[in-house]
Write a protein that holds these residues in place. Sequence first.
Motif, short mmCIF file in Angstrom:
data_model
loop_
_atom_site.label_atom_id
_atom_site.label_comp_id
_atom_site.label_asym_id
_atom_site.label_seq_id
_atom_site.Cartn_x
_atom_site.Cartn_y
_atom_site.Cartn_z
N LEU A 230 0.82 -1.21 0.00
CA LEU A 230 0.00 0.00 0.00
C LEU A 230 0.86 1.27 0.00
CD1 LEU A 230 -2.51 -1.07 2.82
CD2 LEU A 230 -2.93 -1.18 0.35
N LEU A 237 -5.56 4.72 1.30
CA LEU A 237 -4.46 3.82 0.98
C LEU A 237 -4.74 3.13 -0.35
CD1 LEU A 237 -3.89 2.21 4.49
CD2 LEU A 237 -2.47 3.94 3.37
N GLN A 238 -3.76 3.17 -1.25
CA GLN A 238 -3.88 2.63 -2.59
C GLN A 238 -2.95 1.44 -2.76
OE1 GLN A 238 -6.02 4.10 -4.92
NE2 GLN A 238 -5.63 2.36 -6.27
N ALA A 239 -3.39 0.41 -3.47
CA ALA A 239 -2.54 -0.74 -3.75
C ALA A 239 -1.48 -0.36 -4.79
CB ALA A 239 -3.37 -1.91 -4.26
N THR A 249 -8.23 0.08 -3.77
CA THR A 249 -7.92 0.73 -2.51
C THR A 249 -7.91 -0.30 -1.39
OG1 THR A 249 -10.23 1.19 -1.95
CG2 THR A 249 -9.06 2.83 -3.31
N PHE A 250 -7.34 0.09 -0.26
CA PHE A 250 -7.32 -0.80 0.90
C PHE A 250 -8.74 -1.14 1.33
CE2 PHE A 250 -6.42 -1.26 5.66
CZ PHE A 250 -6.03 -2.59 5.53
N ILE A 273 0.75 -6.67 5.44
CA ILE A 273 0.62 -5.30 4.92
C ILE A 273 1.98 -4.63 4.96
CG2 ILE A 273 -0.46 -3.05 5.21
CD1 ILE A 273 -2.88 -4.41 6.38
N ASN A 275 4.29 -1.09 3.55
CA ASN A 275 4.28 0.26 3.01
C ASN A 275 5.13 0.28 1.75
OD1 ASN A 275 4.31 2.97 2.43
ND2 ASN A 275 5.00 3.64 4.47
#
Length: 467
Positions: A230, A237-239, A249-250, A273, A275
């Motif tokens: 993400l 939050l975008q993939a 999106t998340f 998950i 970053n």
Amino acid sequence: MGQGGHLLLKNKTPYRWKLTHKHSYQMKYWDNSFPSIIEPGSFAHVYIEWTEGTKNKKDDAGEIDYVMEGINASFQIQARAKNGFEINILFKNFHTNQIGNGETIRLGWSHNNSLVFMIAGSNGQFTSLGSRQNANKWMINLNDNKKLNEITIPGSHDTCTYDMSLVNYGYLLNLINIIPTVDPFSLLLKGAISLGGSLAVNRVVAFSQCQEMNLRKQLDRGLRFLDIRLKKEENHLQAYHGGIKIPMTFSQITQTCYEFLKLNSSETIIMSIQNEGDGNKPIGVLVKSEIDANKEKWYVDSSIPRLGNGTNKEDARGKLVLLRRYAQQADETKIGINISDIWPQNTQKENLVNSDNQLFSIQDEYQDYILNKLDHKFLNHVRPFLKETANTLFINFTSGIGTTGGFVFPKTLAKGDESFSTFKGTNQLLFNHLLDKMNGVYGIIPMDFPEYPNDSLIPLIISTNHF
């Protein structure tokens, strides 16, 4: 010779399977291939061959009936060729959590390879697994006291990369000015973009795409580990995969998981998950906001949970389990199983201890693989990590790429490329390795394109569990 292949039959019930009827027409190998008894806790790897090339090859047919001794339950294995070679299973006088009494499932056919069929559990609570079949409720017969490090769990690497629709040349031209130059994958992207036009787009997609099944289908097929990357964009939050934006999106990702778990409360989903942005845009606050809005659907404690029955806070059934690869800020409430400070970058390490004294062994050696040594991923990295160690959660990625001496795309490593190599793919090597393994605890196995080979790898991995 006709087309030949195998059928793996796994008996994980307490009942003997006794052959009671056999018949065939024009099958070259059928009647005498199947054993008269398949004992509880054992398997049979049966060779089947059709009579190919005759005028009446579409009439090839066969039936094998097995009864489970002690109960009035049986199933029939069928060979059919009318619409192409196909192996089917007809359920008689019993049902599983997937298949109803009297229903037929179609395993398909795989020349020079193997199909998989398993029944586990006992009368009234059977679980079945098969090639090309959904496995929505495969965890239902696992003991409630099992912890996640005592289960073999198939998963996907870069889960959301099945949708590359945002990648066009205009997008890539904008991207080239903002992606970092120090990251190996970013350098690879810049080299691909320099090709220009459709060549650039095709190359970037080939290096970035790791899945073909969408998220819901991955869950339906039995994957229970998701690798979610993400980036923070404004207030959501975008993939992403590296610098490549993915149109999810998340919130959309979690909603798909919530809907699945609502229908399949026996299951748990481990969500890793990470970053995918830089440290200047932490994602922890937004992740926690999503979790806080759906607290009953998450397990966010720091210890590795047991499955449980889904009624207690410490149970994993019916919930998403947060495996946290992102670092939290000093003022954030600590949540999830923390692996942010121990993750090995492009390497493998055993007996890693996190900040909460939880034990992990992680293999994530994702590059640099070369075309004439494609089997090295499995032989040198995946296979050595297919072992059991008490109280340790193994995470064993089968994925990888290469840029030295020719390009190795994720799909090349996963399934091979017969146009230039006899290499059948890391997935096939893993499949072959597990064919004779009745039981085992091999941890989490995240894969690229796990539907290869022939939609049989996922059920085979699941079938190694102690049901």
